[in-house]
Design an enzyme around this catalytic site. Sequence first.
Site, PDB file in Angstrom:
ATOM      1  N   CYS A 126       2.154 -11.408 -12.061  1.00 61.19           N
ATOM      2  CA  CYS A 126       2.708 -10.080 -11.736  1.00 61.19           C
ATOM      3  C   CYS A 126       4.225 -10.054 -11.913  1.00 61.19           C
ATOM      4  CB  CYS A 126       2.405  -9.701 -10.285  1.00 61.19           C
ATOM      5  SG  CYS A 126       0.685  -9.769  -9.814  1.00 61.19           S
ATOM      6  N   HIS A 146      -5.267  -4.982  -4.846  1.00 59.08           N
ATOM      7  CA  HIS A 146      -6.555  -4.779  -5.507  1.00 59.08           C
ATOM      8  C   HIS A 146      -7.455  -3.938  -4.589  1.00 59.08           C
ATOM      9  CE1 HIS A 146      -6.320  -8.461  -8.460  1.00 59.08           C
ATOM     10  NE2 HIS A 146      -5.327  -7.621  -8.604  1.00 59.08           N
ATOM     11  N   GLU A 171      -1.832  16.043   4.710  1.00 59.34           N
ATOM     12  CA  GLU A 171      -0.643  15.748   5.503  1.00 59.34           C
ATOM     13  C   GLU A 171       0.042  14.443   5.069  1.00 59.34           C
ATOM     14  OE1 GLU A 171       0.754  17.696   7.508  1.00 59.34           O
ATOM     15  OE2 GLU A 171       2.158  16.447   8.617  1.00 59.34           O
TER      16      GLU A 171
END
Length: 269
Positions: A126, A146, A171
């Site tokens: 990543c 994930h 909201e």
Amino acid sequence: MAFVTLQTPRSPHSSTKNVGAEQQCRQFPRSRSKSKMATTHDAEALITSHDPHHPANLICELCKKFYTLGWVTGTGGGTSIRDGERIYIAPSGVQKELMKPQDLFVMDYATREYLRRPPVLKPSACTPLFMAAFTLRGAGCCIHTHSKDAVLVTLLCEAAGTDVFEIQKLEQIKGIPKGYGEEKKGNLGYHDRLRIPIIDNTAHEEDLKDTLEAAIQQWPDTHAVLVKRHGIYVWGKDVAQAKTQCESLDYIFQLAVEMHKLGLPWIPK
Ligand SMILES: [Zn+2]
């Protein structure tokens, strides 16, 4: 759903006070600058602190909580924090709920060289995606999950033939910032439409970099990108903002999946 109290989130432009200045572990190639050289002791100091808000401690604490939410199951997902010129990154292939500060990688933001690299662990795939959020959006924290509901939302969008998740009049949308810059200060309102781009998955996580960067450019207000059949990347100016957005989005995805099951539209007529 609150789990960690973040009283004094750090800015990416501040630096950790209790570690040495620009340093580099000896096990890595020599830096162009001698001032970046450091001892193994210095490298360990980068991740050693009793401060619960130190990035090395925060990443472990956050991942432990994220595991309980099913966001980082089976070593998946990850988290990275930028602290001044240092980037703290959870490693690859580690059970995130059992992670220790000693497992973390630390990278120099400017040179992209590792200041600390645990010898038995692999850097996270990543990393280039976290770096995209830091460099293109000035983020201070990036979270990759994930989450099952994030994946389900991408499947529902795929079935509907769209590569953008859109929802309105909930909201919790108020937990997501409008965008960037002075004119986009503050968060979305109840009547605003939340839009999150979706990119295709790739066989290897690091290969998502180009499409994630393209989505960030194409959607200049977004603070998150969904990855089809995979999960989501969410970032914020600091840990508190990234965590708030990640929680808010996941709550909205859960609602969206339930609404779909009940035949309710995401955009009310
Ligand atoms: Zn992933």
